[in-house]
Design an enzyme around this catalytic site. Sequence first.
Site, PDB file in Angstrom:
ATOM      1  N   ASN A   7       0.618  -1.252   0.093  1.00  0.00           N
ATOM      2  CA  ASN A   7      -0.226  -0.146   0.405  1.00  0.00           C
ATOM      3  C   ASN A   7       0.933   1.064  -0.079  1.00  0.00           C
ATOM      4  O   ASN A   7       1.651   1.694   1.488  1.00  0.00           O
ATOM      5  CB  ASN A   7      -1.080  -0.386   1.766  1.00  0.00           C
ATOM      6  N   ARG A  85      -2.656  -1.839  -3.659  1.00  0.00           N
ATOM      7  CA  ARG A  85      -4.101  -1.221  -3.777  1.00  0.00           C
ATOM      8  C   ARG A  85      -3.420  -0.057  -3.981  1.00  0.00           C
ATOM      9  O   ARG A  85      -2.517   0.469  -4.567  1.00  0.00           O
ATOM     10  CB  ARG A  85      -3.827  -0.657  -2.086  1.00  0.00           C
ATOM     11  N   HIS A 174     -12.179   4.107  -0.563  1.00  0.00           N
ATOM     12  CA  HIS A 174     -12.002   2.943  -0.136  1.00  0.00           C
ATOM     13  C   HIS A 174     -13.237   2.076   0.325  1.00  0.00           C
ATOM     14  O   HIS A 174     -13.672   0.999   1.133  1.00  0.00           O
ATOM     15  CB  HIS A 174     -12.965   3.622   1.669  1.00  0.00           C
ATOM     16  N   ARG A 235      -8.666  16.720   5.067  1.00  0.00           N
ATOM     17  CA  ARG A 235      -9.593  17.524   4.073  1.00  0.00           C
ATOM     18  C   ARG A 235     -11.056  18.284   4.644  1.00  0.00           C
ATOM     19  O   ARG A 235     -12.054  17.027   5.908  1.00  0.00           O
ATOM     20  CB  ARG A 235     -10.358  15.607   3.354  1.00  0.00           C
ATOM     21  N   GLU A 379      -7.624  -4.099   5.536  1.00  0.00           N
ATOM     22  CA  GLU A 379      -7.397  -4.370   3.560  1.00  0.00           C
ATOM     23  C   GLU A 379      -6.644  -4.696   3.586  1.00  0.00           C
ATOM     24  O   GLU A 379      -6.998  -5.571   2.022  1.00  0.00           O
ATOM     25  CB  GLU A 379      -7.133  -2.796   3.780  1.00  0.00           C
TER      26      GLU A 379
END
Length: 396
Positions: A7, A85, A174, A235, A379
């Site tokens: 990742n 990913r 996601h 964000r 993940e």
Amino acid sequence: MWTLVLNSGSSSLKFAVIDPASGETRISGLAERLGAEAASMRLDSDGVRQTHSLNGGSYAEAMRLVLAELDALGLRQDVRAVGHRVVHGGSRFSAPAVITPEVLEAIRECVPLAPLHNPANIAGIEAAMNAFPGLPQVAVFDTAFHQTLPEVAYRYAVPEEWYRQHGVRRYGFHGISHAFVAGEAARMLDRPVSDLNLITAHLGNGCSVSAVAGGRSVDSSMGLTPLEGLVMGTRSGNVDPGLHDYLARVSGLTLTQITAALNRESGLLALSGLTNDMRELEEAAARGHDGARLAVEIFVYRLAQGIAAMAVALGRVDGLVFTGGIGENSATVRAATLARLPFLGFRLDDAANTAAVRGQSGSISAPDSLPALVVNTNEEWMIARETAEVLSLTPR
């Protein structure tokens, strides 16, 4: 059979060597601040943690250290594939893909859609291809899970040519996490995922909610980019699109500067004036810091709004899942969010909610409530499983 999962971030490389069948992790690690003098890698294996200096190292240097560790453990020859990913796959990828020159070029073409993420993903892929030239490499896309969104959910009300020529639509992100926790929630509820309508809330530094009907995503709070939707760590989430033009006129900032600020200088960090870390914000709010209190309150308010919106997409709600660093660990956020959602049928079990901060998946809802669950996302395991499936490997 082991799969190496990578990742890659803008200055980081997270990795794990995982058995796709069981989720057993043989070794994992995180290289941070790549390219800077303070670059380092943390390694975790058999309960032992080591930290190595990379002294300005790049992705390639980080991969060399990963290889050295795999050799030291005698694992390199047992790794059968590498799973990556990749944040944005555009409209082309609705499933994982074996990385070929054509697939890598398609990922490059998505860079304008994810300029903060896809270049780092590509750098990680290239480093891994050099390090493991004989192994199949698979891209697992965060956007792929949301390719099942209906047109009513993914289209923006903008000129048709923007959509047709430039791909301006909602993609969602996601997806790897949302897919994993939906499956785990079904297992915990002892019901087939195909029979469930779930709202999944992935809450970390990046945050999104998703409506999952029968195991398929039918809506998401994120859109063209990971900036849309909920308030996040740095964000902004949703703002008036006219903000860009207004700030450009009154402040002299460029569109690039405004977008960068919305991604890196906004969210919890901006609201609190302190930090983007929810743990620190909760502690500061308890001490009476007004900015921290406001940041947490706005975070919860927008989260509850997002969850309610996903209920509209589903029609019938069978459960709510909290996951990610905040979702798994903040009893305060979970309690405050459910307190705003009694009209959906959610009621909190205070004791269960408090206990869930110890990293254990489980129910946090009262007996007469719709199920509200905490599910620890994984993940890396999901990427390993997807990689094995696309390669038709048989996990042992």
